[in-house]
Write a protein that holds these residues in place. Structure first.
Motif, short mmCIF file in Angstrom:
data_model
loop_
_atom_site.label_atom_id
_atom_site.label_comp_id
_atom_site.label_asym_id
_atom_site.label_seq_id
_atom_site.Cartn_x
_atom_site.Cartn_y
_atom_site.Cartn_z
N GLU A 43 10.34 9.71 -6.55
CA GLU A 43 10.22 10.11 -7.95
C GLU A 43 11.58 10.33 -8.60
O GLU A 43 11.76 10.10 -9.79
CB GLU A 43 9.40 11.41 -8.04
N ASN A 44 12.55 10.76 -7.78
CA ASN A 44 13.84 11.18 -8.34
C ASN A 44 14.96 10.17 -8.18
O ASN A 44 16.02 10.35 -8.78
CB ASN A 44 14.27 12.50 -7.67
N ILE A 45 14.74 9.15 -7.39
CA ILE A 45 15.85 8.24 -7.13
C ILE A 45 16.16 7.40 -8.37
O ILE A 45 15.26 6.98 -9.10
CB ILE A 45 15.55 7.34 -5.91
N ARG A 46 17.44 7.19 -8.62
CA ARG A 46 17.87 6.42 -9.79
C ARG A 46 17.74 4.93 -9.49
O ARG A 46 18.04 4.46 -8.40
CB ARG A 46 19.32 6.75 -10.13
N LEU A 47 17.32 4.17 -10.49
CA LEU A 47 17.18 2.73 -10.30
C LEU A 47 18.53 2.08 -9.98
O LEU A 47 18.59 1.07 -9.26
CB LEU A 47 16.55 2.08 -11.53
N ALA A 48 19.60 2.66 -10.49
CA ALA A 48 20.93 2.13 -10.17
C ALA A 48 21.20 2.23 -8.68
O ALA A 48 21.83 1.34 -8.08
CB ALA A 48 22.01 2.88 -10.96
N ASP A 49 20.73 3.32 -8.06
CA ASP A 49 20.91 3.47 -6.62
C ASP A 49 20.00 2.53 -5.84
O ASP A 49 20.38 2.04 -4.76
CB ASP A 49 20.64 4.92 -6.20
N VAL A 50 18.81 2.27 -6.36
CA VAL A 50 17.91 1.30 -5.73
C VAL A 50 18.59 -0.07 -5.72
O VAL A 50 18.67 -0.75 -4.68
CB VAL A 50 16.56 1.21 -6.48
N GLU A 51 19.09 -0.49 -6.87
CA GLU A 51 19.75 -1.79 -6.97
C GLU A 51 21.00 -1.84 -6.09
O GLU A 51 21.27 -2.85 -5.43
CB GLU A 51 20.13 -2.06 -8.43
N GLY A 52 21.73 -0.75 -6.05
CA GLY A 52 22.96 -0.71 -5.26
C GLY A 52 22.69 -0.85 -3.78
O GLY A 52 23.38 -1.62 -3.08
N MET A 53 21.69 -0.13 -3.27
CA MET A 53 21.39 -0.21 -1.83
C MET A 53 20.92 -1.60 -1.44
O MET A 53 21.33 -2.13 -0.41
CB MET A 53 20.34 0.85 -1.45
N PHE A 54 20.07 -2.20 -2.25
CA PHE A 54 19.60 -3.54 -1.92
C PHE A 54 20.71 -4.58 -2.08
O PHE A 54 20.78 -5.55 -1.31
CB PHE A 54 18.38 -3.91 -2.75
N ALA A 55 21.59 -4.38 -3.05
CA ALA A 55 22.69 -5.31 -3.25
C ALA A 55 23.62 -5.34 -2.04
O ALA A 55 24.06 -6.41 -1.61
CB ALA A 55 23.47 -4.95 -4.51
N VAL A 56 23.94 -4.17 -1.49
CA VAL A 56 24.84 -4.09 -0.34
C VAL A 56 24.09 -4.37 0.96
O VAL A 56 24.49 -5.25 1.75
CB VAL A 56 25.50 -2.70 -0.25
N ASN A 57 23.02 -3.62 1.20
CA ASN A 57 22.36 -3.64 2.50
C ASN A 57 21.62 -4.93 2.78
O ASN A 57 21.47 -5.32 3.94
CB ASN A 57 21.36 -2.47 2.60
N VAL A 58 21.13 -5.59 1.73
CA VAL A 58 20.28 -6.76 1.93
C VAL A 58 20.93 -8.04 1.38
O VAL A 58 21.24 -8.97 2.13
CB VAL A 58 18.89 -6.56 1.28
N VAL A 59 21.15 -8.10 0.08
CA VAL A 59 21.62 -9.35 -0.53
C VAL A 59 23.03 -9.68 -0.05
O VAL A 59 23.34 -10.84 0.29
CB VAL A 59 21.56 -9.29 -2.06
#
Length: 265
Positions: free
Chosen positions: A103-119
């Motif tokens: 509920e509290n996580i920022r979408l910028a952090d969602v995008e950031g984690m997937f950008a680094v960790n996955v893509v």
């Protein structure tokens, strides 16, 4: 720990300016490997490279790379191929996490984690696949996480990114098996590194589970000892891996019994 298979090999490590990446680099150098170290922090990365060259007398090149700047990845790998000729091992170590309830996580952090960790991980991997397949040798090592096997509260997005890494790794392993290229996933539990400066700025996770933290050098030892072998996965610590396996078999029971512990972050 000695691994004679690494003598004279060329190893590329992302996220190598500190923590686990730095330790992997040092231990590869101890075994006579030549290194290309990639990370965003150019100053710190160069310090690591200088130290390795002085201590171990191997070639060690630091190259600044932000794996989320996807257009920068191909030229960096072209430079490595021009200088080294080929890559024997790629260690995809770049990654980070933010602990927060969904509920509290920022979408910028969602995008950031997937950008680094996955893509970013996939983009780097794509740069070595053609050459390794052509040579019919090499190894790709993806640093995933026990969180990719057993998701817990406050790590929903981080766990999702590591689930993605494991899915990619498992598929890639089967694809690369046709060419003799080895693919290994590394699934550590919490490691005592600066990872938690960002993931857990309040320190609650470290306070609750600090005594269970893995030692960075020991994790690196396990990884380096398994380089250029047919090992499928490294799972540490064993008790946490057992909990993940048990969750696969009896998810409702594990979630009920472990609920109190799972919220300790």
């Amino acid at each position: 720990m000695k691994n004679q298979r690494l003598m004279g090999k060329t190893i590329v490590i992302t996220g190598a300016s500190g923590g686990l990446g730095e330790q992997i680099a040092k231990q590869c150098a101890q075994n006579g490997a030549h290194l290309f170290l990639l990370a965003r922090n150019e100053e710190r990365l160069e310090q690591v490279a200088i130290s390795i060259r002085e201590l171990y007398k191997v070639r060690c090149t630091a190259i600044k790379l932000d794996v989320t700047q996807y257009d920068q990845i191909p030229p960096v790998f072209r430079r490595i191929y021009e200088e080294a000729g080929h890559i024997d091992v790629l260690v995809n170590n770049s990654g980070y996490g933010i602990f927060a309830e969904a509920e509290n996580i920022r979408l910028a952090d969602v995008e950031g984690m997937f950008a680094v960790n996955v893509v970013g991980l996939i983009a780097c991997t794509k740069e070595v696949i053609p050459s390794m397949c052509q040579r019919k040798s090499g190894q790709i090592i993806n640093i995933a996480s026990q969180a990719g096997k057993l998701a817990t509260p406050k790590s929903s997005v981080y766990s999702a990114s590591k689930h993605a890494v494991l899915g990619f790794t498992n598929s890639l392993r089967m694809e690369m098996s046709r060419y003799g290229v080895q693919v290994m996933a590394v699934n550590p539990g919490p490691i005592r590194t600066t990872f938690f400066d960002k993931a857990d700025p309040e320190g609650s996770y470290l306070e609750s589970l600090g005594r269970f933290m893995l030692d960075t050098e020991k994790v690196a030892e396990n990884i380096v000892a398994s380089m250029l072998s047919n090992r499928r996965e490294i799972n540490l610590p064993r008790w946490m891996d057992f909990a993940g396996t048990l969750h696969t078999l009896m998810p409702r029971v594990v979630e009920r019994l472990g609920r109190k512990a799972f919220f300790k972050k």
